[in-house]
Design an enzyme around this catalytic site. Structure first.
Site, short mmCIF file in Angstrom:
data_model
loop_
_atom_site.label_atom_id
_atom_site.label_comp_id
_atom_site.label_asym_id
_atom_site.label_seq_id
_atom_site.Cartn_x
_atom_site.Cartn_y
_atom_site.Cartn_z
N SER A 111 3.29 1.61 -4.65
CA SER A 111 2.90 0.47 -4.26
C SER A 111 2.86 -0.72 -5.56
O SER A 111 2.83 -1.91 -5.37
CB SER A 111 1.53 0.47 -3.55
OG SER A 111 0.40 1.19 -4.38
N ALA A 168 0.95 -1.18 -0.20
CA ALA A 168 0.03 -0.17 0.34
C ALA A 168 0.83 1.30 0.13
O ALA A 168 2.16 1.28 0.69
CB ALA A 168 -0.87 -0.03 1.15
N CYS A 169 0.35 2.27 -0.73
CA CYS A 169 1.03 3.65 -0.61
C CYS A 169 -0.22 4.66 -0.45
O CYS A 169 -1.23 4.48 -0.34
CB CYS A 169 1.96 3.86 -1.70
SG CYS A 169 1.07 3.91 -3.35
N ASP A 170 0.19 5.89 -0.60
CA ASP A 170 -0.52 6.95 -0.35
C ASP A 170 -1.71 7.14 -1.57
O ASP A 170 -3.06 7.20 -1.00
CB ASP A 170 0.17 8.26 -0.34
CG ASP A 170 -0.62 9.67 0.17
OD1 ASP A 170 -1.30 9.52 1.26
OD2 ASP A 170 -0.74 10.50 -0.71
#
Length: 476
Positions: A394, A386-388
């Site tokens: 991600s 996961a990333c922003d």
């Protein structure tokens, strides 16, 4: 509770987490629709009177898409995030009231009224649930939505729209003042640090994009799209690290520079500055230089380059702005390279030894940092990286891990996701140390495990996870 984290992770203060979440919510209304924004940008760059291929017939598409489609998409998406399909439909309806009642592009207004309308609908639905006899659900559902839609659309048309229009005029006047007085480049003082704190998407899509679209409607281009999306300064900093850095940073920086510059995944640059924060001044100087050149030479694009790569920047450059954009891009890269080179040459600290860290029960060490895994023995079947925004780092990390697991002949589902949208059923969530607090707050159900990493590009991190998956399989 079985959790995992990298020792020494700096999770950041609670206030930063709240700011990140709010910024992510703003950008989350734009990110799913970015392909449409890019399509509109290409139409603009090609067919408006000052475009590369002026065509009045095809250029007639530009204004209606800007005025109606883009705000409606944002309003729908904002409503959908809050209350699903009902919220999305109501958000689009409310946004239409703003559009008809104003003379400016209502992208910012859609970000306000779309989620607000959906939130009101959600509260009403929760209040009405279970208060009527069976068989009346559809009647109550449709008429409650119709009444709320009518009221908020009229409110948007008569009151909210004019207020937002006034605020947009004030903000636009402020932006025009900074441009005319040549002080816009000083915004780098805030932008450069905000980027490495994972606020880049909020700046880019939540603030700069709506104001930039206003300028495009008036002048056919905007430099505001390049405040954050110009990758030249960050690439310059990474190139300096490639030549004068130390240890693992020096080894991985060349690949990061290529990914940031060509692939447009700016998040790969953040860990290098987080490891040596003083390098933010190099990027800051590069952003200031780029913006100064853009302003002096008439640079700008017709939409946000997304991903923020050099190729996307060129594709969205209108006729007459190419020289300014090229000079600004490479000048910012050069200045950030020179400043970062001086900083790195003056650095007398020794490179960190790449020794294995202390092992947990079932995990190999990664780059001198141990992953702690208390009471975690079950096999891992589904991993989420996961990333922003759920699209950049991600996606890259998930691809790397997926390929490594495939080569190790381990059948594990690996997907990438935005932190707020991580689906249920994950056994392991992998994210950056600066984002781990958000991930845990939203998704820690006592079963899912977490790993916080510093660098999505570091191979040893993914090798350790592969080793962990393999060992869990053998022990199960």
């Amino acid at each position: 509770m079985a959790t995992q984290q990298i020792t020494g992770a700096d999770n950041g203060p609670g206030f930063l987490v709240k700011v990140q979440r709010f910024g992510n919510f703003l950008s989350g209304m734009v990110m799913p629709n970015l392909g449409v924004f890019v399509a509109w940008g290409l139409l603009t760059a090609l067919f408006i009177p000052t475009g590369w291929l002026p065509n009045p017939h095809l250029g007639a598409l530009v204004s209606p898409i800007l005025t109606y489609l883009l705000p409606l998409l944002v309003g729908f998406t904002g409503g959908y995030i809050v209350h699903g399909q009902r919220g999305g439909a109501l958000g689009a309806l409310a946004t239409m009231g703003l559009i008809i009642g104003s003379d400016v592009t209502m992208l910012s207004g859609a970000m306000v009224i779309g989620p607000t309308a959906a939130w009101i609908m959600k509260k009403v639905d929760n209040y009405l649930e279970g208060k009527f006899r069976a068989g009346f659900e559809m009647l109550i559902s449709n008429f409650s939505m119709g009444i709320i839609g009518l009221l908020i659309t009229l409110l948007g048309y008569l009151i909210i729209g004019p207020i937002i229009e006034f605020l947009i005029h004030v903000l636009s006047a402020g932006v025009n003042w900074t441009i005319s007085h040549k002080v816009l480049p000083l915004i780098s003082i805030f932008v450069a640090p905000a980027q490495v704190l994972f606020l880049n998407n909020a700046i880019n899509h939540g603030i700069m994009a709506p104001l930039g679209l206003e300028q495009v409607a008036e002048t056919g281009k905007s430099v505001l799209f390049l405040v954050d999306a110009n990758c030249g300064p960050s690439v310059g900093t990474l190139l300096a690290i490639s030549l004068f850095g130390k240890g693992m940073a020096k080894k991985t920086a060349p690949t990061a520079a290529l990914i940031a510059g060509v692939g447009g995944i700016g998040e790969v640059y953040f860990p290098f500055v987080l490891m040596k924060p003083v390098l933010v001044f190099a990027t800051m100087a590069g952003i200031t230089t780029s913006l100064s050149c853009f302003l002096m030479l008439g640079g700008g694009t017709v939409a946000t380059p997304s991903p923020g790569s050099f190729i996307a920047l060129l594709m969205l450059t209108p006729k007459g702005a190419m020289v300014g954009n090229l000079v600004g891009f490479f000048a910012g890269m050069l200045v950030s390279f020179l400043v970062a080179s001086v900083i790195l040459k003056l650095d007398r600290s020794q490179a960190a030894e790449e020794e294995p860290g202390e092992l947990a029960a079932d995990v190999a060490a990664t780059s001198g940092v141990a992953i702690i895994v208390p009471e975690a023995t079950q096999p891992l079947k589904r991993i989420i990286v996961a990333c922003d925004a759920g699209m950049g780092s991600s996606a890259m990390g998930a691809s790397i891990l997926r390929n490594k697991l495939r080569k190790a002949m381990l059948d594990v589902e690996v997907n990438n996701s935005q932190i707020e949208a991580i689906p249920g059923g994950a056994d392991l969530i992998v994210t950056h140390t600066r984002l781990i607090d958000r991930a845990k707050k939203l998704h820690d159900d006592g079963r899912v495990q977490f790993i916080a990493i510093e660098n999505f590009m570091e191979a040893k991190t993914w090798d350790a996870i592969v080793g962990m998956v393999k060992q869990r399989r053998e022990n199960s």
